[in-house]
Motif scaffolding. Structure first.
Motif, PDB file in Angstrom:
ATOM      1  N   LEU A  37      13.976 -50.294  17.105  1.00  0.00           N
ATOM      2  CA  LEU A  37      13.584 -50.491  15.713  1.00  0.00           C
ATOM      3  C   LEU A  37      14.812 -50.603  14.827  1.00  0.00           C
ATOM      4  O   LEU A  37      15.826 -49.900  15.052  1.00  0.00           O
ATOM      5  CB  LEU A  37      12.721 -49.319  15.254  1.00  0.00           C
ATOM      6  N   PRO A  38      14.803 -51.482  13.807  1.00  0.00           N
ATOM      7  CA  PRO A  38      15.941 -51.576  12.882  1.00  0.00           C
ATOM      8  C   PRO A  38      16.160 -50.261  12.177  1.00  0.00           C
ATOM      9  O   PRO A  38      15.210 -49.573  11.793  1.00  0.00           O
ATOM     10  CB  PRO A  38      15.508 -52.685  11.911  1.00  0.00           C
ATOM     11  N   LEU A  39      17.386 -49.891  12.024  1.00  0.00           N
ATOM     12  CA  LEU A  39      17.736 -48.641  11.365  1.00  0.00           C
ATOM     13  C   LEU A  39      18.370 -48.920  10.019  1.00  0.00           C
ATOM     14  O   LEU A  39      19.033 -49.936   9.829  1.00  0.00           O
ATOM     15  CB  LEU A  39      18.722 -47.849  12.241  1.00  0.00           C
ATOM     16  N   PRO A  40      18.196 -48.036   9.063  1.00  0.00           N
ATOM     17  CA  PRO A  40      18.836 -48.235   7.759  1.00  0.00           C
ATOM     18  C   PRO A  40      20.337 -48.127   7.866  1.00  0.00           C
ATOM     19  O   PRO A  40      20.870 -47.462   8.749  1.00  0.00           O
ATOM     20  CB  PRO A  40      18.242 -47.116   6.898  1.00  0.00           C
ATOM     21  N   LEU A  41      21.007 -48.756   6.932  1.00  0.00           N
ATOM     22  CA  LEU A  41      22.479 -48.769   6.949  1.00  0.00           C
ATOM     23  C   LEU A  41      23.047 -47.372   6.832  1.00  0.00           C
ATOM     24  O   LEU A  41      24.081 -47.048   7.404  1.00  0.00           O
ATOM     25  CB  LEU A  41      22.994 -49.638   5.799  1.00  0.00           C
ATOM     26  N   ALA A  42      22.353 -46.513   6.127  1.00  0.00           N
ATOM     27  CA  ALA A  42      22.893 -45.174   5.903  1.00  0.00           C
ATOM     28  C   ALA A  42      22.988 -44.390   7.192  1.00  0.00           C
ATOM     29  O   ALA A  42      23.778 -43.459   7.305  1.00  0.00           O
ATOM     30  CB  ALA A  42      22.017 -44.429   4.896  1.00  0.00           C
ATOM     31  N   SER A  43      22.174 -44.742   8.188  1.00  0.00           N
ATOM     32  CA  SER A  43      22.193 -43.982   9.437  1.00  0.00           C
ATOM     33  C   SER A  43      23.239 -44.462  10.411  1.00  0.00           C
ATOM     34  O   SER A  43      23.362 -43.935  11.491  1.00  0.00           O
ATOM     35  CB  SER A  43      20.810 -44.066  10.092  1.00  0.00           C
ATOM     36  N   CYS A  44      23.988 -45.557  10.056  1.00  0.00           N
ATOM     37  CA  CYS A  44      24.985 -46.122  10.969  1.00  0.00           C
ATOM     38  C   CYS A  44      26.233 -45.278  10.962  1.00  0.00           C
ATOM     39  O   CYS A  44      26.632 -44.718   9.938  1.00  0.00           O
ATOM     40  CB  CYS A  44      25.297 -47.549  10.584  1.00  0.00           C
ATOM     41  N   HIS A  45      26.874 -45.257  12.096  1.00  0.00           N
ATOM     42  CA  HIS A  45      28.106 -44.489  12.240  1.00  0.00           C
ATOM     43  C   HIS A  45      29.317 -45.382  11.976  1.00  0.00           C
ATOM     44  O   HIS A  45      29.398 -46.471  12.502  1.00  0.00           O
ATOM     45  CB  HIS A  45      28.187 -43.917  13.668  1.00  0.00           C
ATOM     46  N   LYS A  67      22.228 -45.741  17.414  1.00  0.00           N
ATOM     47  CA  LYS A  67      21.856 -47.112  17.755  1.00  0.00           C
ATOM     48  C   LYS A  67      22.497 -48.147  16.816  1.00  0.00           C
ATOM     49  O   LYS A  67      21.964 -49.242  16.646  1.00  0.00           O
ATOM     50  CB  LYS A  67      20.333 -47.287  17.717  1.00  0.00           C
ATOM     51  N   CYS A  68      23.639 -47.798  16.204  1.00  0.00           N
ATOM     52  CA  CYS A  68      24.243 -48.703  15.220  1.00  0.00           C
ATOM     53  C   CYS A  68      25.742 -48.457  15.179  1.00  0.00           C
ATOM     54  O   CYS A  68      26.190 -47.312  15.154  1.00  0.00           O
ATOM     55  CB  CYS A  68      23.628 -48.446  13.851  1.00  0.00           C
ATOM     56  N   VAL A  69      26.529 -49.548  15.200  1.00  0.00           N
ATOM     57  CA  VAL A  69      27.986 -49.457  15.196  1.00  0.00           C
ATOM     58  C   VAL A  69      28.546 -50.343  14.097  1.00  0.00           C
ATOM     59  O   VAL A  69      28.157 -51.510  13.978  1.00  0.00           O
ATOM     60  CB  VAL A  69      28.590 -49.896  16.557  1.00  0.00           C
ATOM     61  N   GLU A  70      29.430 -49.771  13.308  1.00  0.00           N
ATOM     62  CA  GLU A  70      30.100 -50.526  12.249  1.00  0.00           C
ATOM     63  C   GLU A  70      31.596 -50.548  12.544  1.00  0.00           C
ATOM     64  O   GLU A  70      32.224 -49.485  12.663  1.00  0.00           O
ATOM     65  CB  GLU A  70      29.844 -49.898  10.879  1.00  0.00           C
TER      66      GLU A  70
END
Length: 510
Positions: free
Chosen positions: A5-13, A140-143
């Motif tokens: 599921l898409p995650l909000p930007l705030a939850s990205c590491h 589940k998100c990488v910046e």
């Protein structure tokens, strides 16, 4: 597999900036495998025509070895496990992706790319280390931070992780794009893509700016950059010598050919010989030895022989086609003029002047024939230019000749030069007639004065007497300085002789 599921930007590491340089392990042993030969450059010396006489084969045969094929085999064998993952997933497929990646740009709206952690881990050591952390896996998100100007290249690297090796190499359309991907893949530690970039760059043509950038990148790649460094390393002294000798043979027409591009090849060879002999801040490219000097003597003999043959055939060819006859002689003189510049740089002008002196009387008698009184003007002027090189070398002491040879050279060419100059001055308003350059006239005049003053007094008297008899008809060359110096020295010699007379009135021999 359940879609992520898409995650909000705030939850990205957020991840710290990438390290600038990467160290890679040594590759496994090499295996030989055929690899396509890269495209040749557009220069005439790089031609692959049989008439090129080995210039290309010698220069490049050792360079375009199997380095790229070795790299191909190594990378394919070391990444066979990734093929299954690449075939199974597609880039940006949200139905199967389990992680999202964003390359952060300051002041820009973030763009998220659905990816697959298994593909990222297989294709990038950077992502493999990152995704091994529990906090990243749960988010589940990488910046990832990246330079603004490199953004497109980072995105392309992400897409290339989903391609096989062959497809990666085929995706590059220019050296510039491959360099951008190489910079990005180096930061992300993508060994397969790095190897693909190196394989493409190794087989492509570079310009000077691109070569400097490639060298800078190669110094940070370690063993991965070996194929590139092979092209960038300086050639051996023996290799330079062999290429130089081959170029001399073409430049002096020792390799006779009727190929349509032969004249272009000869001109290119002459230009590159001048470049290799250029004396500037750079170190000397060619070390002169007796082998090179011997080839230059052979080439000089060939050029002089070709010129004399053309002079001998001038009468018959001039009747058939005056323009073609003049062009043939002029082409020979241009080649001779070129080789005098080469011989001057390596202090071999004595070889040329000796040969030129032997042919002078014959050449002058032919071109001054009444048949050519109204033609061959380009040839007549070029003869003066070539002779000026000889007069300059002898007049200023670069070449040492016996006084008899110096007097012979002056007495042969002085009347011809003054007569031709007078005819040309009478045609100054006619643009079809070539003119003698002012610097050329000045140099010849100064050289003649120096040569006259270095001759025995008897030869000086003969030359100056002949000059003064026709001084009212010819303004050039002006030998007034030599005449005044002769008068002064003659008077001094008489005074010296009188002082050495013994008491009995007998002269003491000096």
């Amino acid at each position: 597999m359940e879609p992520a599921l898409p995650l909000p930007l705030a939850s990205c590491h957020r991840v710290h900036p990438l390290p600038p340089a990467i160290a890679f392990p040594s590759p496994p042993p090499r295996r030989r495998r055929p690899y396509p030969r890269p495209p040749t450059s557009q220069g005439a010396l790089a031609g692959d025509h049989p008439a090129a006489g080995g210039l290309w084969s010698f220069c490049c045969k050792q360079t375009w070895k199997i380095v790229a094929s070795d790299l191909h085999c190594i990378l394919r064998s070391s990444h066979m496990e990734a093929v299954k993952e690449v075939d199974e997933y597609k880039f940006a497929d949200e139905t199967t992706s389990d992680i999202r990646v964003c390359f952060k740009r300051i002041g820009e709206q973030p763009e998220w790319f659905p990816c697959h952690s298994s593909v990222l881990s297989m294709g990038s050591n950077y992502f493999a280390d990152l995704l091994g952390r529990s906090d990243i896996h749960s988010n589940k998100c990488v910046e990832v931070e990246c330079p603004r100007v490199e953004y497109d290249h980072y995105v392309k690297v992400l897409k290339l992780m989903y391609l096989r090796w062959e497809s990666i190499v085929e995706s590059f359309d220019s050296v510039k794009s491959a360099l951008g991907v190489l910079r990005a893949s180096t930061s992300l530690k993508c060994e397969l893509i790095i190897g693909s970039c190196v394989a493409y760059l190794e087989s492509a043509s570079w310009d000077e700016k691109e070569e400097e950038e490639i060298l800078q990148l190669a110094q940070n790649l370690g063993s991965e950059a070996a194929p590139l460094l092979v092209r960038l390393q300086a050639p051996s002294e023996s290799a330079v010598k062999n290429v130089f000798i081959s170029a001399i043979r073409f430049a002096t027409s020792m390799e006779s050919s009727f190929a349509p591009f032969f004249d272009d090849l000869k001109t290119s060879a002459q230009e590159q010989i001048d470049f290799m002999l250029h004396e500037g801040d750079d170190p000397a490219m060619v070390m002169m030895d007796e082998g090179i000097r011997s080839v230059l003597r052979e080439g000089l003999t060939k050029l002089l022989s070709t010129f004399i043959t053309g002079v001998d055939l001038l009468a018959s060819e001039f009747d058939q086609s005056p323009e073609q006859a003049e062009k043939r002689i002029l082409r020979s003189l241009v080649d001779i003029d070129w080789i005098t510049n080469v011989l001057t740089r390596i202090e071999m002008m004595t070889e040329f002047i000796s040969g030129w002196l032997e042919t002078s009387d014959h050449v002058i008698s032919v071109v001054q024939d009444k048949k050519y009184s109204s033609g061959l003007w380009a040839v007549k002027v070029k003869l003066i230019e070539v002779t000026g090189k000889a007069l300059d070398a002898v007049g200023y002491g670069s070449v040492i000749l016996p006084s008899t040879s110096r007097a012979r050279l002056l007495k042969a060419w002085l009347p011809y030069i003054r007569m031709t100059k007078r005819w040309l001055d009478g045609k100054t308003k006619d643009e079809a007639f070539p003119q003698m350059d002012a610097d050329l006239c000045q140099n010849i005049e100064s050289a003649m004065v120096s040569m006259i003053l270095a001759l025995p007094s008897g030869d000086q008297s003969d030359i100056l007497s002949e000059w003064m008899l026709k001084a009212d008809q010819f303004r050039y060359p002006d030998l007034t300085e030599a005449f005044e110096m002769w008068c002064y020295r003659s008077k001094t010699a008489v005074r010296r002789l009188k002082a050495r007379t013994d008491n009995g009135g007998n002269c003491i021999s000096l």
